[in-house]
Enzyme design. Structure first.
Site, PDB file in Angstrom:
ATOM      1  N   ARG A  88      -7.143  10.529  27.786  1.00 16.25           N
ATOM      2  CA  ARG A  88      -6.673  11.900  27.641  1.00 16.25           C
ATOM      3  C   ARG A  88      -7.108  12.771  28.806  1.00 16.25           C
ATOM      4  O   ARG A  88      -6.767  13.958  28.863  1.00 16.25           O
ATOM      5  CB  ARG A  88      -7.256  12.488  26.367  1.00 16.25           C
ATOM      6  CG  ARG A  88      -6.198  12.847  25.321  1.00 16.25           C
ATOM      7  CD  ARG A  88      -6.948  13.317  24.106  1.00 16.25           C
ATOM      8  NE  ARG A  88      -6.171  13.999  23.125  1.00 16.25           N
ATOM      9  CZ  ARG A  88      -5.804  13.437  21.960  1.00 16.25           C
ATOM     10  NH1 ARG A  88      -6.031  12.183  21.714  1.00 16.25           N
ATOM     11  NH2 ARG A  88      -5.188  14.175  21.071  1.00 16.25           N
ATOM     12  N   ARG A 127       2.810  18.456   8.692  1.00 12.79           N
ATOM     13  CA  ARG A 127       2.441  17.045   8.455  1.00 12.79           C
ATOM     14  C   ARG A 127       1.503  16.872   7.265  1.00 12.79           C
ATOM     15  O   ARG A 127       0.607  17.672   7.048  1.00 12.79           O
ATOM     16  CB  ARG A 127       1.688  16.485   9.675  1.00 12.79           C
ATOM     17  CG  ARG A 127       2.495  16.390  10.910  1.00 12.79           C
ATOM     18  CD  ARG A 127       1.898  15.437  11.915  1.00 12.79           C
ATOM     19  NE  ARG A 127       0.609  15.785  12.457  1.00 12.79           N
ATOM     20  CZ  ARG A 127       0.143  15.323  13.613  1.00 12.79           C
ATOM     21  NH1 ARG A 127       0.890  14.501  14.338  1.00 12.79           N
ATOM     22  NH2 ARG A 127      -1.045  15.649  14.053  1.00 12.79           N
ATOM     23  N   ARG A 161      -4.448  17.143   7.866  1.00  7.59           N
ATOM     24  CA  ARG A 161      -5.526  17.209   8.851  1.00  7.59           C
ATOM     25  C   ARG A 161      -5.988  18.647   9.021  1.00  7.59           C
ATOM     26  O   ARG A 161      -5.165  19.549   9.110  1.00  7.59           O
ATOM     27  CB  ARG A 161      -5.033  16.652  10.194  1.00  7.59           C
ATOM     28  CG  ARG A 161      -5.063  15.145  10.239  1.00  7.59           C
ATOM     29  CD  ARG A 161      -4.434  14.612  11.503  1.00  7.59           C
ATOM     30  NE  ARG A 161      -4.920  15.229  12.733  1.00  7.59           N
ATOM     31  CZ  ARG A 161      -4.617  14.796  13.934  1.00  7.59           C
ATOM     32  NH1 ARG A 161      -3.858  13.704  14.066  1.00  7.59           N
ATOM     33  NH2 ARG A 161      -5.069  15.393  14.998  1.00  7.59           N
ATOM     34  N   ARG A 172      -4.903  22.649  21.114  1.00  5.91           N
ATOM     35  CA  ARG A 172      -4.706  21.222  21.422  1.00  5.91           C
ATOM     36  C   ARG A 172      -3.593  21.050  22.462  1.00  5.91           C
ATOM     37  O   ARG A 172      -3.676  20.196  23.342  1.00  5.91           O
ATOM     38  CB  ARG A 172      -4.377  20.441  20.139  1.00  5.91           C
ATOM     39  CG  ARG A 172      -5.603  20.278  19.243  1.00  5.91           C
ATOM     40  CD  ARG A 172      -5.239  19.962  17.804  1.00  5.91           C
ATOM     41  NE  ARG A 172      -4.550  18.709  17.638  1.00  5.91           N
ATOM     42  CZ  ARG A 172      -3.828  18.387  16.555  1.00  5.91           C
ATOM     43  NH1 ARG A 172      -3.713  19.261  15.557  1.00  5.91           N
ATOM     44  NH2 ARG A 172      -3.243  17.225  16.468  1.00  5.91           N
TER      45      ARG A 172
END
Ligand code: AMP
Length: 216
Positions: A88, A127, A161, A172
């Site tokens: 990343r 999600r 989450r 993010r």
């Protein structure tokens, strides 16, 4: 086969990694899953990374590189593996290149999933997953067939989450653009980057993944 899946959070890396894992019978190494497992275990490392994840920041390169260095030496990785969420940062990518040199491993390809930021926020914020079997769903795009019941295992408990909220997602995404996007030219220069339109529906993305796997 050794593959790296690249793309911003919510681009579909995890979904496609699950598919490739079944298709090629090689494990998916999701650093996000590993860190969430560590956080759930309450270990020293877990407590440390939980705060970083909740803030939408990146865990330090040293910790991540160490995690992957050990994981890829396990027996189930002998036939290859899929890296989902690692590397990343450029430092992680360079460490991975060195690791592969030392272990005499060859990276077969890097799959990039391209999705614009507005779509990502919508995707991530809806999600949820079955608490029992982990099957993934989305409020709008992929609801369960029967409300409140998992299609796969019949489970009735679901989880979301903690970092899938608008405020953390924005951080993010910023981390992705600042720290991870520079990996695209890094792998392009090595001639192994394959970009896939991640805005398509899951089946169309899967079919593009399939084409890339055939050529890798
Ligand atoms: P993910 O499930 O891939 O979206 O990862 C969730 C969170 O775990 C990220 O927002 C980071 O805080 C952390 N994380 C996962 N993989 C890495 C990595 N390779 N380097 C640094 N932090 C990571």
């Amino acid at each position: 086969m050794i593959l790296v899946l690249l793309g911003p959070p919510g681009a579909g890396k995890g979904t496609q990694a699950d598919y490739i894992q079944q298709r090629l019978n090689i494990p998916k190494l999701s650093t996000g899953d590993m860190l969430r497992a560590a956080a759930a275990s309450g270990s020293q490392l877990g407590k440390h990374v939980q705060e970083i994840m909740a803030a939408g920041q990146l865990v330090s390169d040293d910790i991540m590189i160490d995690l992957i260095r050990h994981r890829i030496k396990e027996d189930d990785c002998k036939q290859g593996f899929i890296l989902d969420g690692f590397p990343r940062t450029l430092a992680q990518a360079e460490a991975l290149t060195k690791m592969f040199e030392t272990e005499k491993l060859q990276l077969s390809g890097v799959l990039e999933f391209e999705v614009n930021d507005a779509a990502l926020i919508e995707r991530i914020c809806g999600r949820f997953a079955c608490a029992k079997c982990g099957a993934g769903y989305h409020d709008t795009f992929k609801p369960t067939k029967v409300a409140g019941v998992c299609d796969e295992c019949g489970g009735t408990e679901f989880t979301r989450r903690k970092d899938d909220n608008a405020e953390t997602v924005a951080k993010r995404l910023q981390a992705y653009h600042d720290m991870t996007a520079p990996l695209l030219p890094y792998y392009e220069n090595q001639g192994i980057l394959r970009s896939i339109d991640g805005m398509q529906d899951i089946e169309a993305v899967r079919s593009d993944v399939e084409k890339v796997l055939k050529r890798a």
